[in-house]
Design a protein around this motif. Structure first.
Motif, PDB file in Angstrom:
ATOM      1  N   GLU A  36       0.748  -0.925  -0.010  1.00  0.00           N
ATOM      2  CA  GLU A  36       0.088   0.357  -0.264  1.00  0.00           C
ATOM      3  C   GLU A  36       0.968   0.810   0.519  1.00  0.00           C
ATOM      4  O   GLU A  36       0.585   1.854   0.387  1.00  0.00           O
ATOM      5  N   GLN A  37       2.029   1.886  -0.529  1.00  0.00           N
ATOM      6  CA  GLN A  37       2.984   2.774  -0.936  1.00  0.00           C
ATOM      7  C   GLN A  37       1.489   3.821  -1.136  1.00  0.00           C
ATOM      8  O   GLN A  37       2.070   4.761  -0.747  1.00  0.00           O
ATOM      9  N   ASP A  38       1.167   3.430  -1.958  1.00  0.00           N
ATOM     10  CA  ASP A  38       0.270   5.058  -2.859  1.00  0.00           C
ATOM     11  C   ASP A  38      -0.677   5.173  -1.724  1.00  0.00           C
ATOM     12  O   ASP A  38      -0.495   6.464  -1.457  1.00  0.00           O
ATOM     13  N   PHE A  39      -1.650   4.772  -1.015  1.00  0.00           N
ATOM     14  CA  PHE A  39      -1.543   5.101  -0.446  1.00  0.00           C
ATOM     15  C   PHE A  39      -1.096   5.607   1.694  1.00  0.00           C
ATOM     16  O   PHE A  39      -1.565   6.576   1.874  1.00  0.00           O
ATOM     17  N   ALA A  40      -0.158   4.671   1.012  1.00  0.00           N
ATOM     18  CA  ALA A  40       0.683   5.585   2.491  1.00  0.00           C
ATOM     19  C   ALA A  40       1.366   6.782   2.494  1.00  0.00           C
ATOM     20  O   ALA A  40       1.359   7.777   3.023  1.00  0.00           O
ATOM     21  N   ASP A  41       1.553   7.551   0.704  1.00  0.00           N
ATOM     22  CA  ASP A  41       1.682   8.119   0.854  1.00  0.00           C
ATOM     23  C   ASP A  41       0.985   9.489   0.363  1.00  0.00           C
ATOM     24  O   ASP A  41       0.974  10.783   0.590  1.00  0.00           O
ATOM     25  N   ALA A  42      -0.291   8.930   0.340  1.00  0.00           N
ATOM     26  CA  ALA A  42      -1.184   9.825  -0.028  1.00  0.00           C
ATOM     27  C   ALA A  42      -1.910   9.918   1.735  1.00  0.00           C
ATOM     28  O   ALA A  42      -2.299  11.282   2.075  1.00  0.00           O
ATOM     29  N   TYR A  43      -1.767   9.130   2.608  1.00  0.00           N
ATOM     30  CA  TYR A  43      -1.197   9.457   4.107  1.00  0.00           C
ATOM     31  C   TYR A  43      -0.794  10.164   4.467  1.00  0.00           C
ATOM     32  O   TYR A  43      -1.453  11.726   5.602  1.00  0.00           O
ATOM     33  N   ASP A  44       0.245  10.262   4.040  1.00  0.00           N
ATOM     34  CA  ASP A  44       1.425  11.547   4.581  1.00  0.00           C
ATOM     35  C   ASP A  44       0.944  12.756   4.085  1.00  0.00           C
ATOM     36  O   ASP A  44       1.243  13.411   5.330  1.00  0.00           O
ATOM     37  N   LYS A  45       0.475  12.772   3.406  1.00  0.00           N
ATOM     38  CA  LYS A  45       0.134  14.925   2.964  1.00  0.00           C
ATOM     39  C   LYS A  45      -1.303  14.996   4.060  1.00  0.00           C
ATOM     40  O   LYS A  45      -0.776  16.076   4.395  1.00  0.00           O
ATOM     41  N   ALA A  46      -1.983  14.264   4.125  1.00  0.00           N
ATOM     42  CA  ALA A  46      -3.150  14.159   4.640  1.00  0.00           C
ATOM     43  C   ALA A  46      -2.836  14.304   6.862  1.00  0.00           C
ATOM     44  O   ALA A  46      -3.593  15.204   7.232  1.00  0.00           O
ATOM     45  N   ALA A  47      -1.903  13.560   6.820  1.00  0.00           N
ATOM     46  CA  ALA A  47      -1.495  13.368   8.196  1.00  0.00           C
ATOM     47  C   ALA A  47      -0.888  14.675   8.521  1.00  0.00           C
ATOM     48  O   ALA A  47      -1.042  14.265   9.505  1.00  0.00           O
ATOM     49  N   LYS A  48      -0.122  15.456   7.217  1.00  0.00           N
ATOM     50  CA  LYS A  48       0.735  16.536   8.082  1.00  0.00           C
ATOM     51  C   LYS A  48       0.074  17.970   8.054  1.00  0.00           C
ATOM     52  O   LYS A  48       0.183  17.886   8.592  1.00  0.00           O
ATOM     53  N   LYS A  49      -1.448  17.594   7.047  1.00  0.00           N
ATOM     54  CA  LYS A  49      -1.529  18.568   7.129  1.00  0.00           C
ATOM     55  C   LYS A  49      -2.530  19.101   8.251  1.00  0.00           C
ATOM     56  O   LYS A  49      -2.309  20.284   8.778  1.00  0.00           O
ATOM     57  N   LEU A  50      -2.901  17.360   8.810  1.00  0.00           N
ATOM     58  CA  LEU A  50      -3.602  17.585  10.579  1.00  0.00           C
ATOM     59  C   LEU A  50      -2.841  18.048  11.604  1.00  0.00           C
ATOM     60  O   LEU A  50      -3.601  18.549  12.453  1.00  0.00           O
ATOM     61  N   LYS A  51      -1.397  17.269  11.528  1.00  0.00           N
ATOM     62  CA  LYS A  51      -0.718  18.417  12.099  1.00  0.00           C
ATOM     63  C   LYS A  51      -0.144  19.902  12.093  1.00  0.00           C
ATOM     64  O   LYS A  51       0.016  20.183  13.274  1.00  0.00           O
ATOM     65  N   ASP A  52      -0.542  19.856  10.316  1.00  0.00           N
ATOM     66  CA  ASP A  52       0.329  21.223  10.829  1.00  0.00           C
ATOM     67  C   ASP A  52      -0.530  22.669  11.302  1.00  0.00           C
ATOM     68  O   ASP A  52      -0.924  23.330  11.373  1.00  0.00           O
ATOM     69  N   ASP A  53      -2.181  21.633  10.760  1.00  0.00           N
ATOM     70  CA  ASP A  53      -3.211  23.169  11.276  1.00  0.00           C
ATOM     71  C   ASP A  53      -3.945  22.999  12.694  1.00  0.00           C
ATOM     72  O   ASP A  53      -4.888  23.400  12.951  1.00  0.00           O
ATOM     73  N   GLY A  54      -3.230  22.107  13.513  1.00  0.00           N
ATOM     74  CA  GLY A  54      -3.505  21.675  14.811  1.00  0.00           C
ATOM     75  C   GLY A  54      -4.720  21.448  14.818  1.00  0.00           C
ATOM     76  O   GLY A  54      -5.446  20.555  16.505  1.00  0.00           O
ATOM     77  N   THR A  55      -5.342  20.016  13.743  1.00  0.00           N
ATOM     78  CA  THR A  55      -6.092  19.333  14.154  1.00  0.00           C
ATOM     79  C   THR A  55      -5.779  17.912  15.142  1.00  0.00           C
ATOM     80  O   THR A  55      -6.895  18.278  15.936  1.00  0.00           O
ATOM     81  N   ALA A  56      -4.772  17.796  14.834  1.00  0.00           N
ATOM     82  CA  ALA A  56      -4.125  16.154  15.764  1.00  0.00           C
ATOM     83  C   ALA A  56      -3.997  16.661  17.007  1.00  0.00           C
ATOM     84  O   ALA A  56      -4.481  15.972  18.212  1.00  0.00           O
ATOM     85  N   ALA A  57      -2.888  18.419  17.261  1.00  0.00           N
ATOM     86  CA  ALA A  57      -3.156  18.149  18.922  1.00  0.00           C
ATOM     87  C   ALA A  57      -4.490  18.255  19.351  1.00  0.00           C
ATOM     88  O   ALA A  57      -4.913  18.200  20.219  1.00  0.00           O
ATOM     89  N   LYS A  58      -5.571  19.217  19.029  1.00  0.00           N
ATOM     90  CA  LYS A  58      -6.932  19.613  19.885  1.00  0.00           C
ATOM     91  C   LYS A  58      -7.783  18.418  19.951  1.00  0.00           C
ATOM     92  O   LYS A  58      -7.914  17.681  20.388  1.00  0.00           O
ATOM     93  N   LEU A  59      -7.516  16.773  19.006  1.00  0.00           N
ATOM     94  CA  LEU A  59      -7.980  15.545  19.157  1.00  0.00           C
ATOM     95  C   LEU A  59      -7.271  14.815  20.349  1.00  0.00           C
ATOM     96  O   LEU A  59      -7.763  14.250  21.434  1.00  0.00           O
ATOM     97  N   ILE A  60      -5.600  15.066  20.652  1.00  0.00           N
ATOM     98  CA  ILE A  60      -5.637  14.141  21.045  1.00  0.00           C
ATOM     99  C   ILE A  60      -5.698  14.525  22.519  1.00  0.00           C
ATOM    100  O   ILE A  60      -5.740  14.085  23.731  1.00  0.00           O
TER     101      ILE A  60
END
Length: 288
Positions: free
Chosen positions: A247-271
């Motif tokens: 699932e390399q293609d999916f992992a690459d897509a995940y990376d872009k989305a996960a970085k966005k959620l960490k950069d915009d503070g969404t991940a911090a809010k959820l945790i």
């Protein structure tokens, strides 16, 4: 699995609907936005049922937890994918992802060299968790693994395919003169709180979120022991989704989305919502 989108409407064949219905009551899926792509790939996301607050089922039987909410938000950012959630045991998750039964698994997993041989790790970690020692109240002065070793205390067994086993093994490798007595378990299902409370072990390694959900939170299974056992954290550790090797293609897509959620503070809010603290504040200090 391919879904054809016509004029913004999703047409699913009767056969496909039957297959999805047959996945069991633990399975739910979330829809991705239509960007005009002719193909939407269904991703089977396995999650551990008993790992609150990271992954679990809520009172309505739906998937819940920090990892689940992150995956749902990642799904919304990836219109070419549609996630299907399947609740299962930790052992089945690991075996299933490795063998391709599931495309990705979430359980607050740690990175280990052994797991890297079996699974594809993305570039972006998903979350953070605080590892600590569960101890009887009279041993509350034990604040670190080194303290635990110096006091010559016994540690509850840990499954060798559990990331916590690797944490203790790494400590032992770095401290050959102050090693902890590490015993291997053949199962994840070691009840750390009960082992410590009954005196079967002096302490055990546990995640803070799991300890809170089992002992601290009102109505939790061991709430009656809240004054008898303590949790002393010793490290904040990154947690990862585990991808099937194909699932390399999916992992690459995940990376872009996960970085966005960490950069915009969404991940911090959820945790903070699920653990009570913003562990991302410690991300620059984390070695593992």
């Amino acid at each position: 699995m391919i879904f054809k989108k016509i004029f913004g409407m999703t047409v699913v064949s009767v056969m496909t609907a039957g297959l999805l219905a047959g996945c069991g009551s633990n399975t739910t899926s979330s829809s991705s936005a239509d960007t005009g792509s002719s193909k939407v790939h269904t991703i089977k996301v396995a999650y551990e049922l008993g790992s609150k607050p990271t992954t679990y089922q809520d009172d309505a039987g739906k998937p819940a937890g920090y990892d689940i909410e992150m995956m749902k938000k990642i799904d919304k950012l990836l219109p070419d994918y549609q996630f299907q959630y399947i609740g299962t045991s930790s052992d089945d998750l690991l075996i299933g992802v490795e063998q391709g039964k599931y495309d990705v698994g979430v359980k607050g997993a740690f990175y280990t060299d052994e797991r890297a041989q079996k699974f594809l790790f993305p570039k972006e970690f998903m979350g953070l968790n605080k590892a600590g020692l569960v101890l009887k109240k009279e041993n509350a002065n034990i604040k670190s693994l080194q303290d635990f070793s110096t006091a010559n205390l016994s540690l509850a067994p840990i499954a060798t395919n559990n990331g916590q086993y690797a944490v203790i093994q790494e400590y032992n490798d770095a401290h050959p003169d102050k090693k902890l007595k590490l015993k291997a378990s053949d199962t994840f299902a070691i009840d750390i709180v009960q082992w410590v409370n009954e005196g079967r072990a002096d302490g055990g390694v546990m995640m803070e979120g799991a300890f809170n959900s089992q002992v601290v939170d009102k109505g939790s299974p061991y709430y009656n022991l809240k004054n008898d056992v303590v949790f002393n954290g010793f490290a904040v550790i990154k947690t990862w989704p585990l991808f099937n090797k194909k699932e390399q293609d999916f992992a690459d897509a995940y990376d872009k989305a996960a970085k966005k959620l960490k950069d915009d503070g969404t991940a911090a809010k959820l945790i903070k919502e699920y653990t009570g603290s913003n562990l991302f504040e410690f991300s620059d200090q984390i070695k593992r």
